[in-house]
Design an enzyme around this catalytic site. Sequence first.
Site, mmCIF file in Angstrom:
data_model
loop_
_atom_site.group_PDB
_atom_site.id
_atom_site.type_symbol
_atom_site.label_atom_id
_atom_site.label_comp_id
_atom_site.label_asym_id
_atom_site.label_seq_id
_atom_site.Cartn_x
_atom_site.Cartn_y
_atom_site.Cartn_z
ATOM 1 N N GLU A 52 0.796 -1.259 -0.103
ATOM 2 C CA GLU A 52 0.070 -0.044 0.087
ATOM 3 C C GLU A 52 0.891 1.276 -0.176
ATOM 4 O O GLU A 52 1.864 1.407 0.710
ATOM 5 C CB GLU A 52 -0.771 0.200 1.341
ATOM 6 C CG GLU A 52 -1.986 1.311 1.350
ATOM 7 C CD GLU A 52 -2.887 0.965 2.476
ATOM 8 O OE1 GLU A 52 -3.446 0.045 2.591
ATOM 9 O OE2 GLU A 52 -2.998 1.836 3.267
ATOM 10 N N THR A 95 -3.626 4.934 -1.220
ATOM 11 C CA THR A 95 -5.027 5.433 -0.405
ATOM 12 C C THR A 95 -5.675 6.696 -0.875
ATOM 13 O O THR A 95 -5.087 7.411 -1.920
ATOM 14 C CB THR A 95 -4.332 5.889 1.078
ATOM 15 O OG1 THR A 95 -3.307 6.648 0.958
ATOM 16 C CG2 THR A 95 -3.704 4.475 1.593
ATOM 17 N N TYR A 96 -6.821 7.060 -0.331
ATOM 18 C CA TYR A 96 -7.440 8.304 -0.829
ATOM 19 C C TYR A 96 -7.602 9.314 0.345
ATOM 20 O O TYR A 96 -7.774 8.926 1.615
ATOM 21 C CB TYR A 96 -8.907 7.892 -1.153
ATOM 22 C CG TYR A 96 -9.863 8.776 -1.875
ATOM 23 C CD1 TYR A 96 -9.338 8.933 -3.296
ATOM 24 C CD2 TYR A 96 -10.863 9.315 -1.385
ATOM 25 C CE1 TYR A 96 -10.372 9.739 -4.226
ATOM 26 C CE2 TYR A 96 -11.627 10.050 -2.143
ATOM 27 C CZ TYR A 96 -11.257 10.392 -3.669
ATOM 28 O OH TYR A 96 -12.069 11.306 -4.389
ATOM 29 N N ALA A 118 -8.040 13.143 1.884
ATOM 30 C CA ALA A 118 -9.393 14.165 2.559
ATOM 31 C C ALA A 118 -9.294 15.212 1.642
ATOM 32 O O ALA A 118 -10.691 15.555 1.508
ATOM 33 C CB ALA A 118 -9.044 14.318 3.893
ATOM 34 N N ARG A 133 -15.785 3.916 3.883
ATOM 35 C CA ARG A 133 -16.626 5.278 4.419
ATOM 36 C C ARG A 133 -15.709 6.458 4.527
ATOM 37 O O ARG A 133 -15.941 7.539 4.203
ATOM 38 C CB ARG A 133 -17.408 4.926 5.608
ATOM 39 C CG ARG A 133 -18.534 6.256 5.763
ATOM 40 C CD ARG A 133 -19.185 6.105 7.015
ATOM 41 N NE ARG A 133 -18.425 6.534 8.166
ATOM 42 C CZ ARG A 133 -18.764 6.383 9.455
ATOM 43 N NH1 ARG A 133 -19.943 6.302 9.548
ATOM 44 N NH2 ARG A 133 -18.065 6.758 10.438
ATOM 45 N N GLY A 134 -14.573 6.160 5.147
ATOM 46 C CA GLY A 134 -13.706 7.315 5.575
ATOM 47 C C GLY A 134 -14.117 7.923 7.120
ATOM 48 O O GLY A 134 -15.018 7.540 7.546
ATOM 49 N N ALA A 172 -19.855 2.178 4.161
ATOM 50 C CA ALA A 172 -18.900 1.716 3.070
ATOM 51 C C ALA A 172 -19.942 0.550 2.473
ATOM 52 O O ALA A 172 -19.838 0.382 1.266
ATOM 53 C CB ALA A 172 -17.910 0.904 3.662
ATOM 54 N N LYS A 222 -20.965 -6.095 4.505
ATOM 55 C CA LYS A 222 -20.072 -5.670 3.253
ATOM 56 C C LYS A 222 -19.818 -6.657 2.110
ATOM 57 O O LYS A 222 -19.930 -6.387 0.939
ATOM 58 C CB LYS A 222 -18.902 -4.963 3.709
ATOM 59 C CG LYS A 222 -19.093 -3.706 4.550
ATOM 60 C CD LYS A 222 -17.840 -2.877 4.388
ATOM 61 C CE LYS A 222 -17.018 -2.967 6.006
ATOM 62 N NZ LYS A 222 -16.001 -1.898 6.393
ATOM 63 N N GLN A 243 -7.037 -3.533 9.030
ATOM 64 C CA GLN A 243 -6.170 -2.450 9.790
ATOM 65 C C GLN A 243 -5.036 -3.276 10.135
ATOM 66 O O GLN A 243 -5.138 -4.231 10.816
ATOM 67 C CB GLN A 243 -7.240 -1.683 10.820
ATOM 68 C CG GLN A 243 -6.636 -0.726 11.449
ATOM 69 C CD GLN A 243 -6.244 0.489 10.357
ATOM 70 O OE1 GLN A 243 -5.235 0.346 9.783
ATOM 71 N NE2 GLN A 243 -7.098 1.485 10.219
HETATM 72 P P1 FAD Z 1 -18.112 1.300 7.493
HETATM 73 O O1 FAD Z 1 -17.877 -0.135 7.103
HETATM 74 O O2 FAD Z 1 -19.039 2.169 6.997
HETATM 75 O O3 FAD Z 1 -17.906 1.581 9.000
HETATM 76 C C1 FAD Z 1 -18.240 2.682 9.933
HETATM 77 C C2 FAD Z 1 -18.827 2.774 11.007
HETATM 78 O O4 FAD Z 1 -20.230 2.583 10.923
HETATM 79 C C3 FAD Z 1 -18.220 1.591 11.749
HETATM 80 O O5 FAD Z 1 -18.169 2.116 13.148
HETATM 81 C C4 FAD Z 1 -19.334 0.461 11.628
HETATM 82 O O6 FAD Z 1 -19.617 -0.315 12.628
HETATM 83 C C5 FAD Z 1 -20.612 1.330 11.346
HETATM 84 N N1 FAD Z 1 -21.369 0.835 10.476
HETATM 85 C C6 FAD Z 1 -21.319 0.082 9.270
HETATM 86 N N2 FAD Z 1 -22.525 -0.246 8.750
HETATM 87 C C7 FAD Z 1 -23.608 0.254 9.711
HETATM 88 C C8 FAD Z 1 -25.036 0.183 9.613
HETATM 89 N N3 FAD Z 1 -25.598 -0.374 8.499
HETATM 90 N N4 FAD Z 1 -25.712 0.663 10.510
HETATM 91 C C9 FAD Z 1 -25.001 1.406 11.474
HETATM 92 N N5 FAD Z 1 -23.648 1.426 11.549
HETATM 93 C C10 FAD Z 1 -22.902 0.853 10.599
HETATM 94 N N6 FAD Z 1 -9.511 6.254 5.265
HETATM 95 C C11 FAD Z 1 -9.355 7.221 4.187
HETATM 96 O O7 FAD Z 1 -9.510 8.406 4.384
HETATM 97 N N7 FAD Z 1 -8.419 6.889 3.015
HETATM 98 C C12 FAD Z 1 -8.024 5.759 2.875
HETATM 99 O O8 FAD Z 1 -7.401 5.356 1.616
HETATM 100 C C13 FAD Z 1 -8.236 4.632 3.923
HETATM 101 N N8 FAD Z 1 -7.937 3.301 3.506
HETATM 102 C C14 FAD Z 1 -8.012 2.569 4.487
HETATM 103 C C15 FAD Z 1 -7.522 0.955 4.460
HETATM 104 C C16 FAD Z 1 -7.751 0.082 5.259
HETATM 105 C C17 FAD Z 1 -7.410 -1.256 4.849
HETATM 106 C C18 FAD Z 1 -8.276 0.334 6.453
HETATM 107 C C19 FAD Z 1 -8.569 -0.621 7.379
HETATM 108 C C20 FAD Z 1 -8.908 1.687 6.576
HETATM 109 C C21 FAD Z 1 -8.711 2.527 5.747
HETATM 110 N N9 FAD Z 1 -9.196 4.074 6.082
HETATM 111 C C22 FAD Z 1 -8.915 4.957 5.109
HETATM 112 C C23 FAD Z 1 -9.758 4.468 7.270
HETATM 113 C C24 FAD Z 1 -11.239 4.527 7.116
HETATM 114 O O9 FAD Z 1 -11.937 5.046 6.122
HETATM 115 C C25 FAD Z 1 -11.876 4.524 8.488
HETATM 116 O O10 FAD Z 1 -11.390 3.563 9.263
HETATM 117 C C26 FAD Z 1 -13.371 4.722 8.567
HETATM 118 O O11 FAD Z 1 -13.731 5.206 10.030
HETATM 119 C C27 FAD Z 1 -14.286 3.307 8.278
HETATM 120 O O12 FAD Z 1 -14.347 3.125 7.217
HETATM 121 P P2 FAD Z 1 -15.186 1.603 6.652
HETATM 122 O O13 FAD Z 1 -14.891 1.752 5.479
HETATM 123 O O14 FAD Z 1 -14.825 0.587 7.618
HETATM 124 O O15 FAD Z 1 -16.645 2.134 7.013
#
Ligand code: FAD
Length: 295
Positions: free
Chosen positions: A18, A49-50, A52, A108-109, A129, A169, A180
């Site tokens: 990455e 990565t993406y 802000a 989601r970010g 996400a 997902k 992570q």
């Molecule tokens: P989600 O899966 O949407 O989860 C976000 C929160 O919402 C969680 O607490 C989850 O439990 C909750 N949730 C999910 N679905 C629901 C639902 N249906 N109802 C209620 N609650 C729900 N960030 C960046 O800005 N750029 C990047 O390039 C980047 N790369 C990453 C790569 C990896 C491998 C990892 C692990 C993280 C990365 N991140 C990045 C960080 C990531 O964007 C954050 O950790 C973010 O807070 C969570 O994203 P997610 O896609 O897991 O979100």
Amino acid sequence: MTSVLERINVGRATFSVEFMPPRDDADEQILWRSIRELEGLDPAFVSVTYGAGGSRRDRTIRTTGRVARETTLVPMAHLTAVDHSVAELRNVIGWYAAVGVHNVLALRGDPPGNPMGEWVKHPQGLSYAEDLVRLVRELGDFCVGVAAFPYGHPRCPDVEMDADRLVQKFRAGADFAVGQLCYSAEDFLRLRDRVAAKGGNAPILPGVMPLTTPKMLSKTVELSGAPVPPHIAGRLEPLTDDPKAFRAEGIDVVTEMCQELLAEGVDVLHFYTFNRAKATKEVLGRLGLMPSRTA
Ligand code: FAD
């Protein structure tokens, strides 16, 4: 067009790397040196990565496009729902396809500026996400990955619910997940077991970062949302004033964790490189994952 799924389902141990989009021209040169160094080692894919802000985001498109065009590597672009309307997300996804990027990590970010601040979705945007996975899938023939959290997402009340959300997902169409950072093979394997018990059978790649400096150790805590496991803190903390010894022990710690993961049937290790190739190459060499002509 090669998908990440094809590249990771090869029946042998492999790895992915990455990178972050470069901030400026000097950064870009460092990044491209690392990309070229790692290209010869045949990683399964390279992800970018993406950020802000707008210019960092453009650089993700540019970098992944250049990887697609100018290297033999398979690129994966990250994408987040932060501050984007659905129309803008469609646009970025369209750009990815136009520059030859067909693998997307749908996230989601976090709220810009404060990852633990309140999440406010864009008025015409997406909440989770999972929604982005559906959108990317709808827009074409993409291979889609998502994030996984060995210690649970910091905003999620418990690890069981967190595993349910990862399975959601997968059901929304994600093909695989990237973990992570984590420094305990056991903690990663527990996540894999929890998800499998709930019917989530897509591959989950552990996130690995070579620990070369005390600063990286604290970065790990920030990123993983979990304290350093005591057995690792006990090995590294006494060495914080001795950079050489710290680095050597840090590489040992990470190599040992990777060895445990491989022994437990994990096939793909995802390396967070912070745009530097050296430490990743060292760990890969120790694991026997370098092609023989370069080892
Ligand atoms: P989600 O899966 O949407 O989860 C976000 C929160 O919402 C969680 O607490 C989850 O439990 C909750 N949730 C999910 N679905 C629901 C639902 N249906 N109802 C209620 N609650 C729900 N960030 C960046 O800005 N750029 C990047 O390039 C980047 N790369 C990453 C790569 C990896 C491998 C990892 C692990 C993280 C990365 N991140 C990045 C960080 C990531 O964007 C954050 O950790 C973010 O807070 C969570 O994203 P997610 O896609 O897991 O979100």
